[in-house]
Design a protein around this motif. Structure first.
Motif, PDB file in Angstrom:
ATOM      1  N   ASP A  50      16.493  22.322   2.452  1.00  0.00           N
ATOM      2  CA  ASP A  50      15.594  23.059   1.558  1.00  0.00           C
ATOM      3  C   ASP A  50      14.411  23.658   2.324  1.00  0.00           C
ATOM      4  N   GLY A 115      15.987  34.911   0.177  1.00  0.00           N
ATOM      5  CA  GLY A 115      14.722  34.318  -0.279  1.00  0.00           C
ATOM      6  C   GLY A 115      14.391  34.563  -1.731  1.00  0.00           C
ATOM      7  N   LEU A 117      16.827  34.119  -4.373  1.00  0.00           N
ATOM      8  CA  LEU A 117      17.785  33.488  -5.292  1.00  0.00           C
ATOM      9  C   LEU A 117      17.684  31.969  -5.251  1.00  0.00           C
ATOM     10  N   ASP A 118      18.437  31.335  -6.149  1.00  0.00           N
ATOM     11  CA  ASP A 118      18.502  29.877  -6.072  1.00  0.00           C
ATOM     12  C   ASP A 118      19.400  29.489  -4.896  1.00  0.00           C
ATOM     13  N   ARG A 119      19.399  28.215  -4.553  1.00  0.00           N
ATOM     14  CA  ARG A 119      20.039  27.782  -3.313  1.00  0.00           C
ATOM     15  C   ARG A 119      21.531  28.117  -3.247  1.00  0.00           C
TER      16      ARG A 119
ATOM     17  N   SER B  89      11.031  32.002  -0.365  1.00  0.00           N
ATOM     18  CA  SER B  89      11.996  30.899  -0.415  1.00  0.00           C
ATOM     19  C   SER B  89      12.085  30.367  -1.842  1.00  0.00           C
ATOM     20  N   MET B  90      12.638  31.172  -2.717  1.00  0.00           N
ATOM     21  CA  MET B  90      12.725  30.760  -4.122  1.00  0.00           C
ATOM     22  C   MET B  90      13.545  29.485  -4.267  1.00  0.00           C
ATOM     23  N   TYR B  91      14.575  29.353  -3.423  1.00  0.00           N
ATOM     24  CA  TYR B  91      15.433  28.167  -3.501  1.00  0.00           C
ATOM     25  C   TYR B  91      14.645  26.878  -3.229  1.00  0.00           C
ATOM     26  N   ALA B  92      13.599  26.994  -2.395  1.00  0.00           N
ATOM     27  CA  ALA B  92      12.847  25.797  -2.005  1.00  0.00           C
ATOM     28  C   ALA B  92      11.850  25.356  -3.072  1.00  0.00           C
ATOM     29  N   LYS B 119      22.235  26.097 -16.059  1.00  0.00           N
ATOM     30  CA  LYS B 119      23.467  25.641 -15.410  1.00  0.00           C
ATOM     31  C   LYS B 119      23.620  24.156 -15.696  1.00  0.00           C
ATOM     32  N   ARG B 120      24.786  23.756 -16.114  1.00  0.00           N
ATOM     33  CA  ARG B 120      25.098  22.364 -16.454  1.00  0.00           C
ATOM     34  C   ARG B 120      24.054  21.785 -17.417  1.00  0.00           C
ATOM     35  N   TYR B 125      17.092  28.015 -12.827  1.00  0.00           N
ATOM     36  CA  TYR B 125      16.439  29.130 -12.148  1.00  0.00           C
ATOM     37  C   TYR B 125      15.739  30.008 -13.183  1.00  0.00           C
TER      38      TYR B 125
END
Lengths: 167, 303
Positions: A50, A115, A117-119, B89-92, B119-120, B125
């Motif tokens: 992460d 950077g 989107l979601d992972r 770093s949106m995922y982080a 999701k699930r 997000y």
């Protein structure tokens, strides 16, 4: 005397051209492999740790024991933003890395999503680029093996032919 | 009782780093001393909330009441802001994002509105981000001085609950209580589930919480309390915004183990009785409001 000097120069130039083309093909293959591997490390850094994108980019280069394109992107993303930094860095280094237009066209689209989107989606996008690079790297390797040698041999033979004709 | 501010520090300089440069350039000359919120919405004017009221930011770099003169937020501004806030770093920041806010350097919190992606069965997000609300973190050193006597006699600490409507200064009060108790020599542990209380950034708090204060962040309160109880042996646990039954059970568990709990809770006067019923385990209840400005202590009830 002039004829001999001319013949040597022509022979040298012809050989140099062949070697240059051969080197270009080899460099392109090396660069594609480097970008492919760095993207794989980038994906690992994002999915497993992460890691913030900047750090993930620097680590991708460090994992390959070099300080190259990805470090450069990490440095310039603060001022330019990731989208511009990604595009500018690859376009600026296109000649140095001996990349073709096709290669650049395969790499640049990542700038639009990196950077943002979601992972899972991020990893999917990077893997998509890695797959495209796989195809290009296979093509580049084939070029290395077949065309590289061919260019070298042809250039030497061409040089010799011209020399013989001149003599 | 009104507690006046002794020293006030607003991290306005740091917050500007997270505002897109197209908007930031109009803000350099604006006095941000009393600003507590900056609001950006796509295709709408930028406005700020300050002690003096709500104002728009004009294209001349001053505050104005006139909407037509104000700076409007473009799609590109929103994209740039998101990139700055998430450090590209949106995922982080997913865990924070699904809670609706991201805490940035300096302890400032940026609320986010957009379209949720499920999701699930859970929010995974937020896409198409439409609004950003920059809440500026305050550190008001000394704000808890006058209520400290109700909380501790210097030897033991009473279980204390702070109740107030949003924006009345609960979190600021808790921070100062942590600092004061730490200075008195108590072993303090701050449980900061939503990165608001201590605003940890790269292992460092943006605020002065005292030398003997440990912080655990990003973990649900009930889990974090059990963790610190085992690992840090605190004399007091300070946490923000109790709400769930699990939180209440965790508070009771801490008290059974001899650890005092100081917590806050959203509420108003109409809710007061209900909250007392739910959290009757507290010895001191402090009611706060914005009646005489942020940080007004209305009433201190000792049960």
């Amino acid at each position: 005397m002039i004829r001999i000097v001319g013949a040597v120069l022509v022979f040298g130039a012809s050989c140099a051209l062949g070697l240059f083309v051969d080197k270009f093909i080899k460099e392109r293959y090396k660069s594609l492999c480097y970008i492919h591997d760095a993207l794989s490390y980038l994906a690992i850094n994002i999915s497993s740790f992460d890691m913030q994108l900047k750090k993930a980019l620097i680590n991708a280069d460090k994992s390959l024991v070099r300080e190259d394109i990805f470090c450069e992107i990490a440095k310039s993303m603060e001022t330019l933003g990731i989208k511009k930094a990604w595009k500018k860095t690859f376009l600026d280094n296109k000649s140095r890395l001996c990349l073709k237009d096709n290669d650049i066209n395969a790499i640049l689209p990542l700038a639009n999503t990196l950077g943002t989107l979601d992972r899972d989606s991020e990893i999917r996008c990077i893997n998509g680029i890695i797959q495209s690079l796989d195809v290009l790297a296979i093509e580049a390797k084939r070029d290395c093996e077949i065309k590289g040698g061919l260019y070298k041999k042809c250039s030497v033979l061409l040089g010799l032919l011209i020399v013989i004709m001149l003599m | 009782m009104y507690v006046s501010n002794c020293v006030k520090k607003i991290a306005t300089n740091k917050i500007l780093d997270y505002i897109p440069d197209n908007i930031r350039r109009y803000m350099y000359s604006i006095n941000m001393d009393n600003v507590y919120q900056i609001h950006l919405s796509y295709d709408k004017p930028v406005y700020i909330n300050s002690g003096a009221g709500t104002f728009f930011i004009s294209r001349h770099g001053v505050l104005t009441d006139n909407v037509s003169e104000s700076v409007f937020v473009t799609k590109k501004d929103m994209e740039t802001a998101i990139e700055l806030i998430s450090e590209a770093s949106m995922y982080a920041v997913k865990n924070e994002l699904v809670q609706g806010f991201i805490t940035v350097n300096g302890g400032n919190r940026i609320g986010i509105c957009g379209t949720g992606v499920i999701k699930r069965g859970e929010v995974s997000y937020i896409k198409d981000i439409s609004s950003l609300n920059y809440r500026l973190a305050n550190e008001v050193v000394g704000v808890s001085d006058k209520v400290l006597n109700f909380i501790t006699d210097g030897i033991e600490i009473k279980n204390t609950l702070i109740i107030s409507p949003p924006g009345a200064g609960k979190t600021t009060m808790l921070r100062d209580i942590a600092r004061n108790l730490s200075e008195l020599g108590f072993s303090v542990c701050v449980v900061d589930e939503r990165f608001e209380l201590a605003s940890m950034h790269e292992g460092k708090s943006a605020f002065d919480l005292g030398v003997s204060t440990d912080v655990i962040s990003g973990i649900p309160k009930h889990m974090a309390m059990s963790m610190v109880l085992r690992s840090m042996s605190p004399q007091v646990i300070i946490t923000d915004e109790l709400g769930t039954e699990q939180d209440t059970e965790a508070v009771l568990k801490m008290q059974r183990c001899g650890v005092a709990v100081i917590a806050s809770m959203h509420g108003s006067e109409s809710l007061e009785n209900d909250t007392r019923k739910i959290l009757g385990c507290f010895d001191v209840i402090i009611n706060m409001s914005k009646k005489n400005g942020v940080g007004t202590v209305e009433e201190v009830t000792i049960i």
